[in-house]
Design a protein around this motif. Sequence first.
Motif, short mmCIF file in Angstrom:
data_model
loop_
_atom_site.label_atom_id
_atom_site.label_comp_id
_atom_site.label_asym_id
_atom_site.label_seq_id
_atom_site.Cartn_x
_atom_site.Cartn_y
_atom_site.Cartn_z
N LEU A 39 0.82 -1.21 0.00
CA LEU A 39 0.00 0.00 0.00
C LEU A 39 0.85 1.26 0.00
CD1 LEU A 39 -2.86 -1.02 2.44
CD2 LEU A 39 -2.89 -0.99 -0.03
N LEU B 128 -5.25 -12.40 0.53
CA LEU B 128 -6.29 -12.31 -0.50
C LEU B 128 -7.58 -12.96 -0.01
CD1 LEU B 128 -6.84 -11.50 -3.46
CD2 LEU B 128 -6.24 -13.82 -4.09
N LEU C 80 -9.31 -10.69 2.37
CA LEU C 80 -9.94 -9.56 1.67
C LEU C 80 -11.18 -10.02 0.90
CD1 LEU C 80 -7.17 -7.41 -0.03
CD2 LEU C 80 -8.91 -6.61 1.52
N PHE C 81 -11.07 -11.18 0.26
CA PHE C 81 -12.17 -11.70 -0.55
C PHE C 81 -13.37 -12.12 0.29
CE2 PHE C 81 -10.57 -13.07 -5.02
CZ PHE C 81 -10.21 -11.76 -5.27
N VAL D 62 -13.31 -10.84 -10.10
CA VAL D 62 -12.07 -10.09 -9.81
C VAL D 62 -10.85 -11.00 -9.94
CG1 VAL D 62 -10.80 -9.02 -7.92
CG2 VAL D 62 -13.07 -8.24 -8.47
N LEU E 198 -10.34 -11.51 -13.76
CA LEU E 198 -9.93 -10.31 -14.49
C LEU E 198 -8.62 -9.72 -13.99
CD1 LEU E 198 -13.27 -8.29 -14.88
CD2 LEU E 198 -11.96 -9.33 -16.70
N ASP E 199 -8.51 -9.54 -12.68
CA ASP E 199 -7.38 -8.78 -12.14
C ASP E 199 -6.19 -9.64 -11.73
OD1 ASP E 199 -8.94 -6.65 -12.57
OD2 ASP E 199 -9.40 -6.21 -10.49
N MET F 206 -16.62 -3.84 -11.27
CA MET F 206 -16.55 -2.46 -10.79
C MET F 206 -16.93 -2.40 -9.30
SD MET F 206 -18.54 0.75 -12.43
CE MET F 206 -20.00 0.40 -11.46
N ARG G 286 -14.17 -4.10 -7.16
CA ARG G 286 -12.96 -3.27 -7.04
C ARG G 286 -13.20 -2.10 -6.10
NH1 ARG G 286 -12.48 -3.41 -13.29
NH2 ARG G 286 -11.24 -5.28 -13.63
N ARG G 287 -14.40 -1.54 -6.17
CA ARG G 287 -14.71 -0.42 -5.28
C ARG G 287 -14.67 -0.89 -3.82
NH1 ARG G 287 -20.05 1.45 -6.65
NH2 ARG G 287 -20.76 0.09 -5.00
N LEU H 244 -13.08 -3.49 -2.60
CA LEU H 244 -11.71 -3.84 -2.22
C LEU H 244 -10.88 -2.58 -1.99
CD1 LEU H 244 -11.18 -6.79 -4.71
CD2 LEU H 244 -11.17 -6.99 -2.23
N GLY H 245 -11.06 -1.59 -2.85
CA GLY H 245 -10.34 -0.32 -2.70
C GLY H 245 -10.69 0.35 -1.39
N LEU I 78 -9.10 -1.58 1.52
CA LEU I 78 -7.66 -1.31 1.60
C LEU I 78 -7.39 0.09 2.14
CD1 LEU I 78 -6.49 -2.99 -1.72
CD2 LEU I 78 -5.91 -3.74 0.57
N GLU J 20 -5.49 1.00 5.59
CA GLU J 20 -4.33 1.89 5.60
C GLU J 20 -4.53 3.01 6.62
OE1 GLU J 20 -1.57 3.90 2.15
OE2 GLU J 20 -3.72 3.97 1.99
N LYS K 48 -7.40 -1.34 -18.62
CA LYS K 48 -7.34 -1.49 -17.17
C LYS K 48 -8.08 -0.35 -16.48
CE LYS K 48 -5.48 -3.81 -13.75
NZ LYS K 48 -5.85 -5.20 -13.58
N HIS L 167 -9.38 2.60 -9.23
CA HIS L 167 -9.17 2.00 -7.90
C HIS L 167 -7.68 1.76 -7.70
CE1 HIS L 167 -13.50 1.41 -7.99
NE2 HIS L 167 -13.33 0.89 -9.19
N GLN M 71 -2.80 -1.47 -7.21
CA GLN M 71 -1.46 -1.62 -6.62
C GLN M 71 -1.33 -2.97 -5.90
OE1 GLN M 71 -0.96 2.03 -4.49
NE2 GLN M 71 0.93 1.36 -3.53
#
Lengths: 201, 106
Positions: A115, A136, A139-140, A151, A154-155, A180, A183-184, A186-187, A190, A194, B2, B6, B11
């Motif tokens: 991070l 992971l 988080l998942f 996710v 794709l990621d 989308m 990811r939102r 997860l973001g 995170l 932090e 990509k 986010h 990252q």
Amino acid sequence: MDDRQPHITPEILDAVRGGDQAVCCQVVDMLYPLVISIVRNHLPRTEAEEDLTQEIFMKMFSRMKQYSGKQPFEHWVSRIALNTCYDRLRRQKARRVASFTELGAEEAEFLDRTLLGERDQPQPREGGRELAFELLSKLFASLKPREQMVVRLLDLEEKSVAEVCELTGWGASRVRVTAMRARRKLGETLARLEADPHTQI
Amino acid sequence: MKDQSHPKWNQFSAALREAGVAHRPEGEDLSAPHGFATRVVSRFKADQRADATGLNLWRRWSLAGAACALLIVGGAFLVKSPEVPTKPIIPVPALDDMSLPELSIR
């Protein structure tokens, strides 16, 4: 798809449809690495790995008549495997609630380093993968099964939306919207971690 | 393309990919356990046989059931006496016979 994997030919499939037991066993042996990789990637903590794999192969044999031959047989089996993993994820209703304080020192360090953008620092070689896997899965745990699956594909596995659609059978817009949202989430998680390490994931 | 909206997740996912979570580790044993294929195929064949037996039984007994039902209905139809029109016990009055009682206003 791994090119090193032996290809299942139409002749082999005809023999399977004809009920040739030896060829059926051969097909299972040929496809096992593909199926077990999918199971281990999507359900890393499952104890019933062999049962799940067996279920996938049973579905493969029982749905053999539905295989039209338009796509490679391996893709078709991957789709069955992914959907079976998805069903299993949906059945695992319990959402684990983890907090940053529950992370081990190495996990917290990994997260911190990532991070803070200090990826140039040497990564722990020993058990680095397991560490990342553990983080992971924590988080998942806050994501819905469909979100986890999309996710990951794709990621992490860096597949295209079209490939995900082919593998899962879901529509492109559904895949995009799910990604989308995931990811939102997860973001946000995170960012919360932090800001406040004691936050609940 | 990509999704860059986010950055934290991007990252983190890059670090996860670097750590190798997307692929099975090199040298991991991915071969089927001994006898796995035989177990799967035997189970499938056994299930198929069980299904076939069930289907045959269902077919046989449903046909037998249908035949029985037909016999019963046919028997009942033959045994049942023809309906004789019965005369009503109380004769139905003709409309002309029906007179309403006179109403008296006090």
